[in-house]
Design an enzyme around this catalytic site. Structure first.
Site, PDB file in Angstrom:
ATOM      1  N   ASP A  21      21.256 -21.596   4.507  1.00  0.00           N
ATOM      2  CA  ASP A  21      20.422 -22.735   4.120  1.00  0.00           C
ATOM      3  C   ASP A  21      19.477 -23.139   5.257  1.00  0.00           C
ATOM      4  OD1 ASP A  21      19.488 -24.686   2.440  1.00  0.00           O
ATOM      5  OD2 ASP A  21      21.166 -26.066   2.745  1.00  0.00           O
ATOM      6  N   HIS A  38      11.412 -18.216   4.105  1.00  0.00           N
ATOM      7  CA  HIS A  38      12.250 -17.231   3.411  1.00  0.00           C
ATOM      8  C   HIS A  38      12.085 -15.846   4.035  1.00  0.00           C
ATOM      9  CE1 HIS A  38      13.460 -20.213   0.608  1.00  0.00           C
ATOM     10  NE2 HIS A  38      12.299 -20.321  -0.016  1.00  0.00           N
ATOM     11  N   TRP A  70      17.118 -21.726  -9.896  1.00  0.00           N
ATOM     12  CA  TRP A  70      16.123 -21.420 -10.942  1.00  0.00           C
ATOM     13  C   TRP A  70      15.228 -22.625 -11.218  1.00  0.00           C
ATOM     14  CZ3 TRP A  70      15.208 -16.587 -11.823  1.00  0.00           C
ATOM     15  CH2 TRP A  70      16.234 -15.638 -11.825  1.00  0.00           C
ATOM     16  N   ARG A  72      13.728 -24.408  -9.055  1.00  0.00           N
ATOM     17  CA  ARG A  72      12.673 -24.576  -8.041  1.00  0.00           C
ATOM     18  C   ARG A  72      11.311 -24.228  -8.646  1.00  0.00           C
ATOM     19  NH1 ARG A  72      14.860 -23.098  -2.011  1.00  0.00           N
ATOM     20  NH2 ARG A  72      16.718 -24.398  -2.168  1.00  0.00           N
ATOM     21  N   LEU A 132      31.960  -1.764   5.530  1.00  0.00           N
ATOM     22  CA  LEU A 132      31.787  -3.188   5.232  1.00  0.00           C
ATOM     23  C   LEU A 132      31.310  -3.321   3.788  1.00  0.00           C
ATOM     24  CD1 LEU A 132      31.080  -6.267   6.042  1.00  0.00           C
ATOM     25  CD2 LEU A 132      28.838  -5.396   6.653  1.00  0.00           C
ATOM     26  N   ARG A 195      28.031 -29.386   2.343  1.00  0.00           N
ATOM     27  CA  ARG A 195      28.483 -29.324   0.962  1.00  0.00           C
ATOM     28  C   ARG A 195      28.589 -27.865   0.533  1.00  0.00           C
ATOM     29  NH1 ARG A 195      23.439 -32.074   0.504  1.00  0.00           N
ATOM     30  NH2 ARG A 195      21.722 -30.613   0.193  1.00  0.00           N
ATOM     31  N   GLU A 208      38.548 -21.556   6.054  1.00  0.00           N
ATOM     32  CA  GLU A 208      38.150 -22.463   7.128  1.00  0.00           C
ATOM     33  C   GLU A 208      36.658 -22.716   6.958  1.00  0.00           C
ATOM     34  OE1 GLU A 208      40.136 -23.948   9.245  1.00  0.00           O
ATOM     35  OE2 GLU A 208      41.865 -22.866   8.454  1.00  0.00           O
TER      36      GLU A 208
HETATM   37  C1  IPE Z   1      22.466 -23.356  -1.682  1.00  0.00           C
HETATM   38  O1  IPE Z   1      21.369 -23.881  -1.016  1.00  0.00           O
HETATM   39  C2  IPE Z   1      22.103 -22.060  -2.341  1.00  0.00           C
HETATM   40  C3  IPE Z   1      21.769 -20.970  -1.440  1.00  0.00           C
HETATM   41  C4  IPE Z   1      21.862 -20.984  -0.140  1.00  0.00           C
HETATM   42  C5  IPE Z   1      21.333 -19.768  -2.076  1.00  0.00           C
HETATM   43  P1  IPE Z   1      20.460 -25.024  -1.661  1.00  0.00           P
HETATM   44  O2  IPE Z   1      19.473 -25.399  -0.639  1.00  0.00           O
HETATM   45  O3  IPE Z   1      19.961 -24.572  -2.976  1.00  0.00           O
HETATM   46  O4  IPE Z   1      21.546 -26.168  -1.898  1.00  0.00           O
HETATM   47  P2  IPE Z   1      21.369 -27.723  -2.169  1.00  0.00           P
HETATM   48  O5  IPE Z   1      20.558 -27.866  -3.403  1.00  0.00           O
HETATM   49  O6  IPE Z   1      20.703 -28.318  -0.995  1.00  0.00           O
HETATM   50  O7  IPE Z   1      22.769 -28.222  -2.322  1.00  0.00           O
HETATM   51  C1  IPE Z   2      17.907 -21.424   1.702  1.00  0.00           C
HETATM   52  O1  IPE Z   2      16.916 -22.217   2.249  1.00  0.00           O
HETATM   53  C2  IPE Z   2      17.368 -20.350   0.777  1.00  0.00           C
HETATM   54  C3  IPE Z   2      17.678 -20.574  -0.646  1.00  0.00           C
HETATM   55  C4  IPE Z   2      18.333 -21.577  -1.133  1.00  0.00           C
HETATM   56  C5  IPE Z   2      17.194 -19.576  -1.567  1.00  0.00           C
HETATM   57  P1  IPE Z   2      16.226 -23.403   1.444  1.00  0.00           P
HETATM   58  O2  IPE Z   2      15.085 -22.868   0.712  1.00  0.00           O
HETATM   59  O3  IPE Z   2      17.231 -24.123   0.628  1.00  0.00           O
HETATM   60  O4  IPE Z   2      15.746 -24.321   2.641  1.00  0.00           O
HETATM   61  P2  IPE Z   2      15.770 -25.902   2.728  1.00  0.00           P
HETATM   62  O5  IPE Z   2      17.143 -26.363   2.395  1.00  0.00           O
HETATM   63  O6  IPE Z   2      14.750 -26.407   1.755  1.00  0.00           O
HETATM   64  O7  IPE Z   2      15.410 -26.204   4.136  1.00  0.00           O
HETATM   65 MG    MG Z   3      18.453 -25.711   0.985  1.00  0.00          MG
END
Ligand code: IPE
Ligand code: IPE
Ligand code: MG
Length: 246
Positions: A21, A38, A70, A72, A132, A195, A208
């Protein structure tokens, strides 16, 4: 300093799962588009896979796209899907050379045809590798996974294939997307969020948890080592007392 030297190779986590994330915030901090975040996230993926293979981790599961993702903006979803295809194309050779087996969990039918095709190809080509197992969670949602499991088992009960009193944890395990994977030992989430976001709810029952403020594109081998070192300091009691363990 190389933190790798502080890792005990005899007590490595067998299965590491990562909620990758913070790509969007990483880009925003630099005044760039989320897509750039990304793109840079794929470098961290590469580092993590390489470090895991070198250490001797047997299972690595990466949360790459959730069922909720989806929702987004369409353009961002397209960018992520495009990146997936290019990364798979680019990495197939490296995976093969390093004896890494690719696996995928999630509602894969909902992925664009191009992604599904590329993914299936890499899975097929690497299926006999055993150093792996790298699992990508794509269009993955844990509640959906559990829901499917309940449905499949119900059908089998209806057809007298399973008797209701024989349903146990192993039957549930066998119907999850993760049927061939052991439980998660260490769950890492980057970017400071604490979370689970619908990831592997059943499978992390005794994992953990490790949260770090590092944003995913900044995540390096050393960050992974740090998480493993922290994991190795924990006492996994599984309900027992400390005295019982020693
Ligand atoms: C969780 O990240 C999903 C992935 C890392 C693929 P999100 O950024 O989508 O999670 P929320 O919406 O902040 O909980
Ligand atoms: C994780 O980064 C990648 C995916 C969830 C696909 P985010 O795109 O959620 O990045 P933030 O949380 O907006 O910084
Ligand atoms: Mg995120």
């Amino acid at each position: 300093m190389d933190l790798k030297e502080n890792i005990h190779l005899k007590t490595l986590p067998e299965h590491i799962a990562i909620i990758m994330d913070g790509n969007g915030r990483w880009a925003k901090q630099k005044g760039m588009l989320r897509a750039v975040g990304h793109e840079n996230g794929t470098k961290a993926v590469r580092e993590t896979i390489e470090a895991s293979a070198e250490l001797g981790i047997k299972y690595l599961t990466l949360y790459a796209f959730s069922t909720e993702n989806w929702n987004r903006p369409k353009l961002e979803v397209q960018t992520l899907m495009r990146l997936l295809v290019t990364s798979l194309k680019k990495e197939i050779k490296t995976l093969q050379q390093n004896n890494i087996k690719l696996n995928a969990i999630g509602n894969l039918k909902t992925l664009p045809t191009k992604v599904f095709k590329e993914l299936s190809e890499v899975i097929e080509v690497t299926k006999n590798n055993n150093r792996l197992t790298l699992t990508l969670a794509l269009s993955y949602g844990s509640r959906e996974e559990i829901l499917n499991t309940v449905k499949e088992i119900s059908f089998k009960v209806k057809k007298n294939i399973i008797s209701p009193d024989k349903i146990d944890e192993s039957i549930i395990n066998e119907h999850l997307y993760t049927q061939n994977l052991p439980d998660v030992d260490l769950l890492i989430r980057t970017s400071g969020e604490q979370r689970i976001s619908n990831f592997l709810l059943w499978q992390i029952a005794y994992a953990e948890l490790y949260f770090t403020n590092t944003l995913w594109p900044d995540f390096t081998k050393q960050h992974l080592y740090e998480a493993i070192i922290e994991y190795q300091k924990r006492e996994r009691r599984f309900g027992k007392t400390s005295e019982q363990l020693s």
